[in-house]
Enzyme design. Sequence first.
Site, PDB file in Angstrom:
ATOM      1  N   HIS A 198       0.694  -1.269   0.177  1.00  0.00           N
ATOM      2  CA  HIS A 198      -0.023   0.059   0.038  1.00  0.00           C
ATOM      3  C   HIS A 198       0.833   1.223   0.160  1.00  0.00           C
ATOM      4  O   HIS A 198       0.388   2.133  -0.638  1.00  0.00           O
ATOM      5  CB  HIS A 198      -0.978   0.017   1.182  1.00  0.00           C
ATOM      6  CG  HIS A 198      -2.031   1.037   1.069  1.00  0.00           C
ATOM      7  ND1 HIS A 198      -3.288   0.782   0.466  1.00  0.00           N
ATOM      8  CD2 HIS A 198      -2.084   2.168   1.754  1.00  0.00           C
ATOM      9  CE1 HIS A 198      -3.948   1.840   0.649  1.00  0.00           C
ATOM     10  NE2 HIS A 198      -3.402   2.661   1.276  1.00  0.00           N
ATOM     11  N   HIS A 252     -10.384   2.363  -0.899  1.00  0.00           N
ATOM     12  CA  HIS A 252     -10.408   2.009   0.401  1.00  0.00           C
ATOM     13  C   HIS A 252     -11.349   0.886   0.398  1.00  0.00           C
ATOM     14  O   HIS A 252     -12.232   0.793   1.194  1.00  0.00           O
ATOM     15  CB  HIS A 252     -11.271   3.353   1.157  1.00  0.00           C
ATOM     16  CG  HIS A 252     -10.468   3.517   2.696  1.00  0.00           C
ATOM     17  ND1 HIS A 252     -11.101   3.780   3.615  1.00  0.00           N
ATOM     18  CD2 HIS A 252      -9.393   3.733   2.819  1.00  0.00           C
ATOM     19  CE1 HIS A 252     -10.592   3.831   4.630  1.00  0.00           C
ATOM     20  NE2 HIS A 252      -9.283   3.815   4.176  1.00  0.00           N
TER      21      HIS A 252
END
Length: 730
Positions: free
Chosen positions: A50, A96
């Site tokens: 990430h 998300h």
Amino acid sequence: MTPGTETTITDEIVQQHGLSPDEYQRILKVLGREPNLVELGVFSVMWSEHCSYKSSRIHLGRLPTTGPRVLIGPGENAGVVDLGHGYAACFKMESHNHPSYIEPYQGAATGVGGIMRDVFTMGARPIALMDSLRFGRLDHPKTRGLVRGIVGGIAGYGNCMGVPTVAGETRFDRSYDGNCLVNAFCCGIVASDRIFLGTTGNVGNKVFYVGAGTGRDGIHGATMASTEFGEGSDEKRPTVQVGDPFQEKLLLEACLELMQGTAIIGIQDMGAAGLTSSSVEMAGRGGRGLLLRLDQVPMRETGMVPYELLLSESQERMLIVIEPGREQEVFDVFRKWDLSVAEIGEVTGDGVWRCTWHGDEVAAIGVAVLTDAAPKYDRPQAAPAPHPALPEIFDTDPFARLASILADPDISDKQWIWRQYDHQVGTDTVVAPGADAALVRIKGTQKHLGFVVDCNGRHVYLDPFVGTAGQVAECARNLACVGATPIGLSDCMNFGNPQKPEIMWQFARSVDGMAEACRALDIPVISGNVSLYNETDGVGILPTPGLAMVGLYEGPTPTIRGRFRSGLDVILLGAPGHGWLGGSVYARQMGLDRHGSPPPVDYTAEAALHRALRRLVAEGVIVTAHDLSDGGLLVALAECCLDVVGGRFDAELNAGALYGEDHGRAIVAFEPGNRDRVLAALMGVPYRDLGATGGDVLAVGGRELPIAAVQAAWGGAFEGWLGGAGSARA
């Protein structure tokens, strides 16, 4: 002993932190010693997929990221493009996904909050939001709850912030049953000479923490977002952040107030990996070191320790660097807005990122070790087995399938979703959700920004290169239908497990398709996000490179609309098409959505069509413009008839002609008296007369369907599945 420095690092602890044995050996080599638990936690987030983009960095470098309007490209919190006359647009899209599957409302809400912080940390006031959502099958037991929770979270945060959600798209497929996607986009306006960056400046500058206090929510969120889901995923609920939009509104206004002066040297949102990533990234960009005194960090829970403070992803927080002597200005502004504010450190010249706890050092790592030395993988790629060819479809009555296709979850009316959002707050939305693209004016000017977000995962699955290139073309075509010229793109690359060669091949080919199309159509990629490991129990999602494109329209607000009114002539712009059904909605209805190949793109023809559409809108000679994409010609005509205006049109009654999803086509409608002006504006783009509007039936090639039946099929399916009207939180 200081909490977090006494634990012996075992193989099990390394595995719990999402690091491979090889990566741990790399840590030992670059650090020259064993890390303590605090430092291991820092490596786990900074070297996560990430934060480090370790599987994607070598591919993303092939995207075009510069252009005459580009002021800031990828690498900062958001990209910035010049609009002229002292204005600039700042925008970005991020994912998300994992948090939203675990905790739909808060996962989606904090995704919206995070992307807004990325924009206003650059000095820009947010003016528009978009979202791109993916869910599983309608009959899957989790889908209905995910839809309600995620839409509720987006609405709850954006509405409270007073930022309109002006566009978006939602699709459904069985591949998302165990892994929904939530991609959030934000655009803001900033003075082109007042852009703020996430950097440190000179040695001795002061580091301030501002915003909400730090809690234990969101710890290891970045690590969680870098792994597959499987059994026990619901146990990761504590890694999901909790948002407070009212606190963010205060933070927005306080930051923009301080930005009016000259105290700020650098500013960074505390997003994924919280205080760790924000401070390390600032130090890395500035080529400096940092000293952080963690005991000075404002906390909203008792008994917190350094490990938790560094890895918490509590929301509504910023890190600010200022010159010495300007401290009181920061205190005054943030105390005025009733926000936490504390001086927690300073910029150093040794290139080391250090943290102390009541005077004791708990972490000391070279900044370059956390950034430049992070793993960078050129993972193996392998093309999957060829997809089955699309068989020749002999449908005795393809027109009769129109009602079923209009009720398809990817086509049917999604008003229930965007009615939850306040898309008119700020009074600048001039083309609202439901059109090809949204259009938002910039107050006090004749400038308008167009917004569109899209991705057809079925097309990308069948051919990642061609499918992604086609989505770039479609987004630009959508903007052209409201008169806007593309000025920049932000991508959100949602894929499965990159350690599988077939997935890595999908990703690399998708990047190359985007790069080719963006170069051909002169659209820079100025920001973006990569979300990998979107798999559950080994089942991956359709490759979903979400594309958010922004366009500029200058002039009086156009009167263009996406629906017909009576008494108009209608023509089809672009080549006739080849009836391309690979990856189409029609093919899915026939159970063949994983067969064939997607439609190719003719960039020369596509660009000519875009220019003609923009000229038609600017000259005000057309009433309606609508591109042909999902569902092809017949669905486009039906969608234009939804204001209870029918029409009689000419088309062949075969599946390819009615439902083919060839690129490079649009329909426009105009007053008959404007025909000569319309044709003159086409500048050589081919066209074909389709017919005229009026009446209460949609008639094509001699077949008819009452407009009431068109509306019923399109308008009732989605809301009926949800169980009727009501708010998303019901």
